[in-house]
Each structure stands twice: as structure tokens, then as C-alpha cells.
Design an enzyme around this catalytic site. Structure first.
Site, PDB file in Angstrom:
ATOM      1  N   ASP A   1      54.864  61.618 -20.866  1.00  0.00           N
ATOM      2  CA  ASP A   1      53.916  62.790 -21.068  1.00  0.00           C
ATOM      3  C   ASP A   1      54.584  63.851 -21.475  1.00  0.00           C
ATOM      4  O   ASP A   1      56.053  64.253 -21.355  1.00  0.00           O
ATOM      5  CB  ASP A   1      53.617  63.239 -19.420  1.00  0.00           C
ATOM      6  CG  ASP A   1      52.743  64.394 -18.984  1.00  0.00           C
ATOM      7  OD1 ASP A   1      52.423  64.984 -20.207  1.00  0.00           O
ATOM      8  OD2 ASP A   1      52.558  65.065 -17.978  1.00  0.00           O
TER       9      ASP A   1
ATOM     10  N   SER B   1      47.599  69.304 -14.465  1.00  0.00           N
ATOM     11  CA  SER B   1      47.556  69.641 -16.123  1.00  0.00           C
ATOM     12  C   SER B   1      47.449  70.861 -16.118  1.00  0.00           C
ATOM     13  O   SER B   1      48.223  72.052 -15.639  1.00  0.00           O
ATOM     14  CB  SER B   1      46.696  68.744 -16.504  1.00  0.00           C
ATOM     15  OG  SER B   1      46.859  68.830 -18.276  1.00  0.00           O
TER      16      SER B   1
ATOM     17  N   HIS C   1      50.462  61.143 -18.539  1.00  0.00           N
ATOM     18  CA  HIS C   1      49.517  62.102 -18.335  1.00  0.00           C
ATOM     19  C   HIS C   1      48.170  61.585 -17.740  1.00  0.00           C
ATOM     20  O   HIS C   1      47.711  60.818 -18.560  1.00  0.00           O
ATOM     21  CB  HIS C   1      49.567  63.320 -19.484  1.00  0.00           C
ATOM     22  CG  HIS C   1      49.081  64.405 -19.049  1.00  0.00           C
ATOM     23  ND1 HIS C   1      49.676  65.508 -18.542  1.00  0.00           N
ATOM     24  CD2 HIS C   1      47.769  64.842 -19.320  1.00  0.00           C
ATOM     25  CE1 HIS C   1      48.743  66.416 -18.210  1.00  0.00           C
ATOM     26  NE2 HIS C   1      47.509  66.063 -18.717  1.00  0.00           N
TER      27      HIS C   1
END
Length: 357
Positions: free
Chosen positions: A297, A143, A327
Site C-alpha cells: 500500500d 483511507s 490498500h
């Protein structure tokens, strides 16, 4: 967190950080790995060193955790578990970095912290101290950490003081650009867990400023000035995404705003914050990449576009797209939040490391 923020009790991100605190574990050694909290270049790191005899030089990973540059910690249970497993199974030294977080420390501080640690670790004397093969070192992150890993890999190319070349970069559902926050993946997954569009916009805006004007402009996707419109070529999803991801979405070109925000917060247009803005000439020199993207995501298209641009630049890329994942799926590998998809993605990632690092 939203309520506490509105009532003035605490900053939104301070409330969110309670998730981090609940998940923290001490740096406890086990039979396979020595685990210590220390500092590299005055930046806190959690260091994992295999206990078994090396039998030659070891591999190494410098890891940057996720959390929107505002949350997260190397000592959270899932990160600790992943670092131990990689250290043990790959006989690798893992340096997991606790960089300073926004909103207290905004861009470029988190980047500068992770870059400082990586540059320190890549020194010949430090690699030698830990028995690391200088030809088998990678950076990795998930991320926001994937954003930092991509940015570090790019910046190392320009640093004449760094002689060691990275073997690989591992980008796990990375955030790679702050220009277009209305990509098909942002639209398709606007309200899906664990990262709705509104929260990703909050993370992006807090990385640069507490000024609500930027968050509002980002929410309407009108935060990039007309004079920077040429940068949209690097994130033009109409040509960088495959048809199955473009779906029925129409590309209407760049939505442009005034120049004030970009002048006040130049990080918006900085490749250290948005690695997708790097030129093709720069991308050509990058190391091999493993990129994980998840269908459900908002950041899906960032990773897909970067994989495509790297490939076009001649960089070896393994792009693993998980059609059933969301995600943050790699965080779901321990009870009571354990999912088969998390284990599957982690196994695939570790297998790639074993073969390519």
C-alpha cells in the site's frame, strides 16, 4: 475515466464514481439494526441503531468512508455491511457520514462536514437521545476517511464548545500527509492495485485544486516550498520507519519547490489535511488509537509513522500491520469480491473495538 477525461466527456472523478453507484444499497432495516438515512447538522448520514434493548448505555462510532475525498458513499455494500455488524455485535450506534466530495467541494469542505457531524453528535442531548455513553464514543475511517478521523480527533482538542472526549480513534490504512509523496511505500507500491502512486497523487491534488500544476509538482515531489522545509521533521521516514520498511532506500532530505503552489493552496500545509504535521504537544492529548497498515500500500508509511509518533507522545496505540494485505482490503468482504484477508482484518478490528471501546 482517464479516456473520458481526456476527451472532455466527463471529469476523471465522475467516471470513477460509477464504481460507487454500482455498489449502493438502500437503508434497509433488518432484524438486528434499524437503518435510516437522515441529516445531522444539515450533513447527510446513514444511521445504524441496534434493535435490542440496550441494557445500559450504548457505545457509538462516527465513521468516515474512504475514496480519496472524491469517491465513496456510506451506502456502499461493504460500508453498510461493516456498520451493521459493528452496530449489532457491539450494541453500538453507528453514524456513517456522507460528506461532500471533491472536486465539487474541495478542502476544507469534506473535513468541515465530518467535523460538523461529530460535534453535533457529541452534544449531551444528542448522545442522550440515542442512549449513548459519552465515555464510549470513537471516530473511525478508512483511507481518506482515516485522514478525516485523525484530523477530527485533533481538532476536537482545540474546541472549547465540545465537552465530550473521544474514547478512541480508528485509522484504517489512512492517508496522513501530503508533504513527501516519495516515501519508501510510495516507491515500493507505485504500480500495485488498488491504489497506485499516480492515483493517490490525483486524489491529493484534486482535494486542493483542479490546477494541473499541483499534480505535476506532486508527481515530481517538488510541491513544498523551501520556507516550509522545517515541516519535513514530522515525516522524516529515515528515523520514523523501522529498518525493514526503509529497506535499501536512501533518504536524501526534502525535495523542495517554489512558494507559489503552497501560497495558492495553503491546505497543503494544514494539519487538517495532513494530521502528521501536528506537534508532539498536540499528539500527547489524543485518545487511544487503532491503526491498520498494509504492506502492499502506498499509504503504509503514513500509518506506520503516525503510530510511532503517537507512541512516542505517550498515546496508547494498537498498530496492526498486515504483511499480506493491500490498500482497501476491508472492502473485499462480500461476494463476488470476497477475500479471506478482508474477513481477517475486519474480525481483528471488530475484536479490538469490543475490548477497547
Amino acid at each position: 475515466s482517464e479516456a473520458a477525461d481526456l476527451l472532455g466527456l466527463m471529469h476523471f472523478m465522475e467516471g470513477m464514481r460509477l464504481i460507487t453507484v454500482v455498489e449502493l444499497v438502500a437503508p434497509t432495516p433488518d432484524e438486528n439494526v434499524t437503518v435510516t438515512d437522515t441529516e445531522f447538522n444539515n450533513v447527510p448520514v446513514r444511521l445504524y441503531v441496534p434493535r435490542r434493548a440496550p441494557g445500559g448505555l450504548r457505545r457509538a462510532m462516527v465513521y468516515f468512508h474512504g475514496g480519496g475525498w472524491c469517491l465513496g458513499d456510506a451506502g456502499m455494500k461493504p460500508y453498510d455491511h461493516m456498520s451493521r455488524r459493528i452496530s449489532n455485535e457491539l450494541n453500538a450506534v453507528v453514524v456513517s457520514v456522507n460528506y461532500r466530495l471533491a472536486p465539487q467541494h474541495r478542502f476544507p469542505v469534506p473535513f468541515e462536514d465530518v467535523y460538523s457531524v461529530t460535534k453535533f453528535f457529541l452534544q449531551s442531548k444528542v448522545l442522550s437521545q440515542y442512549g449513548v455513553d459519552p465515555a464510549r464514543v470513537c471516530v473511525a475511517g478508512d483511507s481518506a476517511g482515516g485522514n478525516l478521523a485523525a484530523a477530527v480527533a485533533q481538532q476536537l482538542l482545540e474546541d472549547p464548545e465540545v465537552q465530550t472526549k473521544l474514547k478512541a480513534q480508528i485509522l484504517l490504512y489512512p492517508a496522513l500527509q501530503a508533504l513527501d509523496l516519495n516515501l519508501p511505500s510510495y516507491r515500493d507500491n507505485a504500480n500495485k492495485p488498488l491504489l497506485p502512486r499516480s492515483l493517490m497523487i490525483r486524489f491529493w491534488s484534486e482535494y486542493f485544486t483542479s490546477d494541473p500544476a499541483l499534480r505535476e509538482a506532486m508527481a515530481s515531489n517538488r510541491h513544498i516550498p523551501a520556507e516550509s522545509g522545517h515541516l519535513f521533521q514530522f515525516v522524516n521516514w529515515s528515523r520514523l520507519l523501522p529498518a525493514e520498511m526503509r529497506k535499501a532506500h536512501e533518504y536524501s532530505g526534502a525535495a523542495l519547490g517554489g512558494a507559489g503552489l503552497a501560497r495558492s493552496y495553503p491546505g497543503l500545509l494544514d494539519p487538517r489535511a495532513s494530521p502528521l504535521l501536528a506537534s508532539d504537544a498536540r499528539l500527547r492529548r489524543l485518545p487511544s488509537a487503532y491503526i491498520l497498515t498494509c504492506e502492499h500500500d502506498v499509504l503504509r508509511d503514513d500509518g506506520v509513522m503516525y503510530a510511532g509518533r503517537l507512541r512516542a507522545a505517550g498515546v496508547p496505540v494498537t498498530h496492526h500491520h498486515a504483511k499480506d494485505a493491500f490498500h482497501g482490503a476491508l472492502m473485499f468482504i462480500l461476494r463476488p469480491f470476497e477475500l479471506a484477508v478482508g474477513h481477517r482484518l475486519l474480525n481483528t478490528y471488530v475484536d479490538w473495538l469490543n475490548e477497547n471501546l
